[in-house]
Design an enzyme around this catalytic site. Structure first.
Site, PDB file in Angstrom:
ATOM      1  N   HIS A 265       3.255  22.742  36.624  1.00  0.00           N
ATOM      2  CA  HIS A 265       3.337  21.450  37.317  1.00  0.00           C
ATOM      3  C   HIS A 265       2.612  20.337  36.573  1.00  0.00           C
ATOM      4  O   HIS A 265       1.513  20.509  36.068  1.00  0.00           O
ATOM      5  CB  HIS A 265       2.907  21.534  38.778  1.00  0.00           C
ATOM      6  CG  HIS A 265       1.479  21.943  39.021  1.00  0.00           C
ATOM      7  ND1 HIS A 265       0.459  21.034  39.057  1.00  0.00           N
ATOM      8  CD2 HIS A 265       0.914  23.149  39.273  1.00  0.00           C
ATOM      9  CE1 HIS A 265      -0.679  21.672  39.330  1.00  0.00           C
ATOM     10  NE2 HIS A 265      -0.432  22.950  39.454  1.00  0.00           N
ATOM     11  N   ASP A 277      -5.395  23.251  35.285  1.00  0.00           N
ATOM     12  CA  ASP A 277      -4.491  23.161  36.429  1.00  0.00           C
ATOM     13  C   ASP A 277      -3.783  21.813  36.440  1.00  0.00           C
ATOM     14  O   ASP A 277      -4.300  20.864  36.995  1.00  0.00           O
ATOM     15  CB  ASP A 277      -5.288  23.373  37.717  1.00  0.00           C
ATOM     16  CG  ASP A 277      -4.404  23.500  38.936  1.00  0.00           C
ATOM     17  OD1 ASP A 277      -3.186  23.629  38.780  1.00  0.00           O
ATOM     18  OD2 ASP A 277      -4.948  23.464  40.055  1.00  0.00           O
ATOM     19  N   GLU A 311       2.986  19.563  42.827  1.00  0.00           N
ATOM     20  CA  GLU A 311       2.647  20.888  43.360  1.00  0.00           C
ATOM     21  C   GLU A 311       1.415  20.797  44.239  1.00  0.00           C
ATOM     22  O   GLU A 311       1.323  21.441  45.266  1.00  0.00           O
ATOM     23  CB  GLU A 311       2.385  21.881  42.210  1.00  0.00           C
ATOM     24  CG  GLU A 311       2.211  23.324  42.669  1.00  0.00           C
ATOM     25  CD  GLU A 311       0.787  23.700  43.049  1.00  0.00           C
ATOM     26  OE1 GLU A 311       0.607  24.735  43.699  1.00  0.00           O
ATOM     27  OE2 GLU A 311      -0.169  22.963  42.718  1.00  0.00           O
ATOM     28  N   GLU A 312       0.455  19.972  43.814  1.00  0.00           N
ATOM     29  CA  GLU A 312      -0.868  20.001  44.458  1.00  0.00           C
ATOM     30  C   GLU A 312      -0.885  19.525  45.897  1.00  0.00           C
ATOM     31  O   GLU A 312      -1.560  20.108  46.728  1.00  0.00           O
ATOM     32  CB  GLU A 312      -1.860  19.153  43.647  1.00  0.00           C
ATOM     33  CG  GLU A 312      -2.166  19.701  42.258  1.00  0.00           C
ATOM     34  CD  GLU A 312      -2.928  21.008  42.277  1.00  0.00           C
ATOM     35  OE1 GLU A 312      -3.209  21.516  43.372  1.00  0.00           O
ATOM     36  OE2 GLU A 312      -3.235  21.524  41.188  1.00  0.00           O
ATOM     37  N   ASP A 339       0.676  28.849  36.207  1.00  0.00           N
ATOM     38  CA  ASP A 339      -0.163  27.951  36.997  1.00  0.00           C
ATOM     39  C   ASP A 339      -1.430  28.670  37.440  1.00  0.00           C
ATOM     40  O   ASP A 339      -1.823  28.612  38.595  1.00  0.00           O
ATOM     41  CB  ASP A 339       0.625  27.415  38.212  1.00  0.00           C
ATOM     42  CG  ASP A 339      -0.193  26.405  39.011  1.00  0.00           C
ATOM     43  OD1 ASP A 339      -1.189  25.877  38.472  1.00  0.00           O
ATOM     44  OD2 ASP A 339       0.156  26.154  40.174  1.00  0.00           O
ATOM     45  N   HIS A 409      -9.654  22.187  40.335  1.00  0.00           N
ATOM     46  CA  HIS A 409      -9.694  20.974  41.165  1.00  0.00           C
ATOM     47  C   HIS A 409     -11.020  20.215  41.087  1.00  0.00           C
ATOM     48  O   HIS A 409     -11.359  19.456  42.000  1.00  0.00           O
ATOM     49  CB  HIS A 409      -9.407  21.296  42.647  1.00  0.00           C
ATOM     50  CG  HIS A 409      -8.068  21.909  42.875  1.00  0.00           C
ATOM     51  ND1 HIS A 409      -7.650  22.352  44.112  1.00  0.00           N
ATOM     52  CD2 HIS A 409      -7.035  22.176  42.027  1.00  0.00           C
ATOM     53  CE1 HIS A 409      -6.427  22.843  44.014  1.00  0.00           C
ATOM     54  NE2 HIS A 409      -6.034  22.764  42.761  1.00  0.00           N
TER      55      HIS A 409
HETATM   56 ZN   LIG Z   1      -1.863  24.360  39.889  1.00  0.00          ZN
END
Ligand SMILES: [Zn+2]
Length: 453
Positions: A265, A277, A311-312, A339, A409
């Site tokens: 993503h 990520d 995606e998030e 991912d 994140h």
């Molecule tokens: Zn991800």
């Protein structure tokens, strides 16, 4: 030459090309350092769309296109501020970050007493009497004894996703959630949250707190349950905006109607630059097509790279891709997602039928020289998930997961934390599996059934 011998030589070629003459690391450098965090709906997300499209065009693929998709737009605003006040005038600042999708605090911030809970189940136990008017502090840590850290994440993330919606039912005025991080440090880890059917007027602000500060807060609460917590969030939810999945294709030479997908993503959270990520997954997926070109392998089936948007905090890109595929009556036979960070690849997990899985296991030996040994049934990936239908096999690259949640994140998910070789090994591992699927095909379990219909 025997078939296994030809396969083994092809894998060697693929790994050599990725390790000696790879492009994934340069692409990631640009995506991370020149563009940066790519939250859906942001200027950076749009830049990432344009950059990856241009790079795919340079590869000389058969087709490159943008697939329009409307995405949510949430902005963090000015950096959050929070402190613990143990007595009038005695405060200690703590590290927090708004959860994605959270409402802001009132302009003057939110200040209240705190009740610590170990999970959503605790809310009922304490009831309205003890929760009303307070900030709920969700502090159940990730389990350190689980070897697969994604399992530990799965055991905690309900606090982040649903904590605010659940706590609001008991009259809480806000929530703070222990960061989904196994390490003790000062980074708050954001991530998506949702309010479910909570009316807008009843929505309470939600933030992640670093593991060090969660530990401090928990400790000091034991001595002083009347302390107050103050925080100020400046985030905002906007109207949906236009964005895109970026898609490139090498059209199959023999069975173009059979489609294989590799993807990751393109969007990321905003605190770091989204290298693990999922910048890593994006560049590894692009690299699969480049490696095929470079080693001169022309896939029999159509091979697509899909860089999914959002995606998030919405999965709109993954859903849109599957929706369009369905409308067009496309036949996807295989979809592989990366991912789980750009760490040393260990293998794959598969969402496949027994016979298909047995066939995949017969290729395991070919991966031994590359220390790829993990072949298990399990989850594939969030973005390819919506493609699940009929005989498609879904798969996820499974790198070593021990360090992933140190960065996930958070502001330290940056380019420096990705190892070039590990990233390249991942790309080669993906390309090798796609090559085997293409060259040998996958058992089409539902063919017989379909013909009868
Ligand atoms: Zn991800």
């Amino acid at each position: 030459m025997k078939a296994e011998e030809a396969d083994s030589l092809m894998l060697r070629k693929i790994y050599d090309m990725s390790l000696l003459n790879g492009k994934s690391y340069d692409w990631l450098d640009y995506l991370s350092n020149k563009i940066g965090g790519r939250l859906s709906g942001s200027y950076q997300a749009q830049q990432a769309v344009e950059y990856t499209k241009a790079q795919l065009e340079e590869l000389g693929l058969d087709k490159v296109w943008l697939q329009p998709v409307m995405v949510p737009k949430w902005t963090r605003g000015a950096k959050e501020f929070a402190y613990v006040q143990t007595s009038p005038g005695v405060t200690k600042n703590v590290n927090i970050a708004a959860l994605g999708g959270s409402v802001a605090t009132p302009a003057g911030g939110t200040k209240a007493r705190v009740i610590e809970v170990q999970g959503i189940e605790d809310l009922e136990r304490y009831g309205k009497e003890q929760i009303q008017g307070k900030i709920v502090f969700f502090n159940r840590p990730m389990r350190a004894d689980l070897i697969n850290t994604f399992e530990a994440y799965g055991g905690c993330v309900d606090q982040r996703y649903s904590g605010a919606a659940e706590a609001a039912k008991y009259g809480a005025v806000g929530v703070i959630v222990r960061s989904m991080n196994l390490r003790m440090d000062d980074f708050p880890h954001t991530g998506s949250m949702g309010y479910g059917d909570t009316p807008v007027s009843k929505r309470i602000p939600a933030a992640a707190i670093s593991t060090n500060d969660a530990s401090y807060l928990s400790g000091i609460l034991k001595m002083n349950k009347d302390l107050e917590f103050y925080y100020k969030l400046n985030c905002e939810q906007h109207e949906d905006v236009q964005s895109y999945n970026v898609i490139g294709e090498i059209t199959g030479s023999e069975n173009p109607e059979e489609i294989m997908v590799v993807g990751g993503h393109l969007d990321s959270w905003d605190l770091g630059d989204g290298s693990h990520d999922d910048g890593a997954g994006v560049v590894q997926s692009m690299e699969v097509l480049r490696l095929f070109k470079e080693v001169g392998y022309k896939p029999r089936k159509t091979l697509r790279v899909v860089l999914f948007m959002n995606e998030e905090n919405g999965l709109r890109g993954g859903k849109k891709y599957a929706e369009v595929a369905k409308t067009k009556g496309e036949h996807h036979v295989f979809a592989l997602e990366s991912d789980s960070g750009g760490f040393t690849p260990r293998g794959f997990s598969f969402d496949a039928d027994k016979a298909q899985f047995a066939q995949i296991l017969s290729w395991q030996e070919l991966f031994k020289p590359y220390l790829i040994h993990y072949f298990e049934l399990g989850e594939s990936g969030a973005d390819v998930g919506p493609l699940k239908e009929g005989d498609v096999v879904l798969a996820g690259l499974r790198p070593d997961s021990q360090r992933y949640f140190d960065y996930h994140h958070a502001a330290n998910d940056t380019f420096e934390e990705v190892n070039k070789r590990e990233l390249e090994l991942g790309a080669a591992t993906m390309a090798s599996l796609v090559y085997l699927v293409d060259n040998h095909g996958l058992k089409q379990i539902n063919t017989a059934k379909k013909e009868k219909m």
